[in-house]
Design a protein around this motif. Sequence first.
Motif, PDB file in Angstrom:
ATOM      1  N   LEU A 143      48.810   4.917  22.950  1.00 57.21           N
ATOM      2  CA  LEU A 143      50.239   4.723  22.756  1.00 57.21           C
ATOM      3  C   LEU A 143      50.843   3.683  23.693  1.00 57.21           C
ATOM      4  CD1 LEU A 143      51.533   8.370  22.086  1.00 57.21           C
ATOM      5  CD2 LEU A 143      50.708   6.645  20.466  1.00 57.21           C
ATOM      6  N   GLY A 144      50.019   3.075  24.529  1.00 62.29           N
ATOM      7  CA  GLY A 144      50.498   1.977  25.361  1.00 62.29           C
ATOM      8  C   GLY A 144      51.327   2.351  26.565  1.00 62.29           C
ATOM      9  N   TYR A 145      51.245   3.601  27.015  1.00 65.63           N
ATOM     10  CA  TYR A 145      51.953   3.992  28.236  1.00 65.63           C
ATOM     11  C   TYR A 145      51.384   3.240  29.438  1.00 65.63           C
ATOM     12  CZ  TYR A 145      54.382   8.150  26.338  1.00 65.63           C
ATOM     13  OH  TYR A 145      55.200   9.009  25.656  1.00 65.63           O
ATOM     14  N   LYS A 146      52.228   3.017  30.442  1.00 64.58           N
ATOM     15  CA  LYS A 146      51.750   2.508  31.719  1.00 64.58           C
ATOM     16  C   LYS A 146      51.260   3.685  32.559  1.00 64.58           C
ATOM     17  CE  LYS A 146      55.426   0.444  33.247  1.00 64.58           C
ATOM     18  NZ  LYS A 146      56.273  -0.390  34.133  1.00 64.58           N
ATOM     19  N   LEU A 147      50.443   3.403  33.566  1.00 63.31           N
ATOM     20  CA  LEU A 147      49.920   4.454  34.430  1.00 63.31           C
ATOM     21  C   LEU A 147      51.044   5.279  35.046  1.00 63.31           C
ATOM     22  CD1 LEU A 147      47.448   5.747  35.788  1.00 63.31           C
ATOM     23  CD2 LEU A 147      47.673   4.060  37.625  1.00 63.31           C
ATOM     24  N   SER A 148      52.131   4.618  35.421  1.00 62.54           N
ATOM     25  CA  SER A 148      53.246   5.317  36.066  1.00 62.54           C
ATOM     26  C   SER A 148      54.057   6.167  35.092  1.00 62.54           C
ATOM     27  CB  SER A 148      54.171   4.308  36.750  1.00 62.54           C
ATOM     28  OG  SER A 148      54.667   3.366  35.814  1.00 62.54           O
ATOM     29  N   GLU A 149      53.782   6.051  33.783  1.00 59.65           N
ATOM     30  CA  GLU A 149      54.568   6.751  32.780  1.00 59.65           C
ATOM     31  C   GLU A 149      53.878   7.985  32.202  1.00 59.65           C
ATOM     32  OE1 GLU A 149      56.925   2.929  30.810  1.00 59.65           O
ATOM     33  OE2 GLU A 149      54.973   3.514  29.995  1.00 59.65           O
ATOM     34  N   VAL A 150      52.576   8.130  32.409  1.00 57.65           N
ATOM     35  CA  VAL A 150      51.830   9.146  31.662  1.00 57.65           C
ATOM     36  C   VAL A 150      52.026  10.573  32.162  1.00 57.65           C
ATOM     37  CG1 VAL A 150      50.039   7.538  30.924  1.00 57.65           C
ATOM     38  CG2 VAL A 150      49.732   8.803  33.056  1.00 57.65           C
ATOM     39  N   HIS A 151      52.329  10.762  33.449  1.00 61.69           N
ATOM     40  CA  HIS A 151      52.268  12.092  34.051  1.00 61.69           C
ATOM     41  C   HIS A 151      53.214  13.095  33.398  1.00 61.69           C
ATOM     42  CE1 HIS A 151      51.824  15.205  37.093  1.00 61.69           C
ATOM     43  NE2 HIS A 151      53.135  15.270  37.127  1.00 61.69           N
ATOM     44  N   ASP A 152      54.494  12.752  33.294  1.00 61.70           N
ATOM     45  CA  ASP A 152      55.484  13.729  32.841  1.00 61.70           C
ATOM     46  C   ASP A 152      55.234  14.198  31.416  1.00 61.70           C
ATOM     47  OD1 ASP A 152      56.708  13.638  35.276  1.00 61.70           O
ATOM     48  OD2 ASP A 152      58.395  12.387  34.643  1.00 61.70           O
ATOM     49  N   ASP A 153      54.923  13.283  30.516  1.00 65.25           N
ATOM     50  CA  ASP A 153      54.683  13.680  29.132  1.00 65.25           C
ATOM     51  C   ASP A 153      53.376  14.452  28.996  1.00 65.25           C
ATOM     52  OD1 ASP A 153      57.061  12.688  28.231  1.00 65.25           O
ATOM     53  OD2 ASP A 153      56.248  10.839  27.409  1.00 65.25           O
ATOM     54  N   ALA A 154      52.368  14.077  29.751  1.00 69.58           N
ATOM     55  CA  ALA A 154      51.107  14.821  29.729  1.00 69.58           C
ATOM     56  C   ALA A 154      51.319  16.243  30.252  1.00 69.58           C
ATOM     57  CB  ALA A 154      50.047  14.107  30.562  1.00 69.58           C
ATOM     58  N   GLU A 155      52.209  16.382  31.226  1.00 72.77           N
ATOM     59  CA  GLU A 155      52.531  17.701  31.786  1.00 72.77           C
ATOM     60  C   GLU A 155      53.119  18.605  30.715  1.00 72.77           C
ATOM     61  OE1 GLU A 155      52.685  20.342  35.113  1.00 72.77           O
ATOM     62  OE2 GLU A 155      51.817  18.341  34.956  1.00 72.77           O
ATOM     63  N   VAL A 156      54.008  18.068  29.893  1.00 73.37           N
ATOM     64  CA  VAL A 156      54.618  18.848  28.809  1.00 73.37           C
ATOM     65  C   VAL A 156      53.580  19.194  27.742  1.00 73.37           C
ATOM     66  CG1 VAL A 156      56.319  18.800  26.948  1.00 73.37           C
ATOM     67  CG2 VAL A 156      56.912  17.855  29.187  1.00 73.37           C
TER      68      VAL A 156
END
Length: 215
Positions: A87-100
């Motif tokens: 989905l083209g997320y940046k490394l700094s963007e993946v944590h919160d959505d992966a947590e959900v």
Amino acid sequence: MTPKKEDYLKIIFELGGKDQKVSNKKIAHGLNIAAGSVTEMVGKLVKDGLVEHTPYSGTKLTPAGTEIAERLVRRHRLWETFLMTKLGYKLSEVHDDAEVLEHGTSEILIDRLDAFLGYPTKCPHGGIIPKKDGSYAEGSQQMLAQAQENEVLIIDRFIDNQELLNYIDELDLQIGNRVKVLKKAPFEGPITLENLTTNEVKQIGYKAGHYIFVK
């Protein structure tokens, strides 16, 4: 089990708590919370039989705690891999959505996600992804903060912490970069690195150096 307890088990696992004792200070830094909060939650996890705690020494996962942590880490890191590679997320963007996503994922879905991704062994920030049967190769436990001046190392993984990942993104430091430690300032000062991969010189904060692992 509450999401908060799950977050504790995951960070203890990431900090090597399967095989060694992890201090409350490191857990607090990893979760960006006060050390007092760690003491209270560790006590609850001890009562649940998920960790062992020795005063002034640290906290270690029990076999039951390790099993849960490995399952949670597997889900979280597979979702991070999907978000970044598909989905083209940046490394700094993946944590919160992966947590959900990890908290609402069935076993059949996570198994199919694993197959869809080609059974990856590491997530975007270098963390090991346990296989369905629970097996995995151990990741590096050597912290950048432990490195000596003039030592040449390879960046192996970052702790899965949103503040740290944002910081890493700003530094443009990546998994696999070859670096040389030029200077370690006294009194918990910054670590000066030469990135031999990009030919840049960067300063890394002392605290961050405890959550960047090298080999």
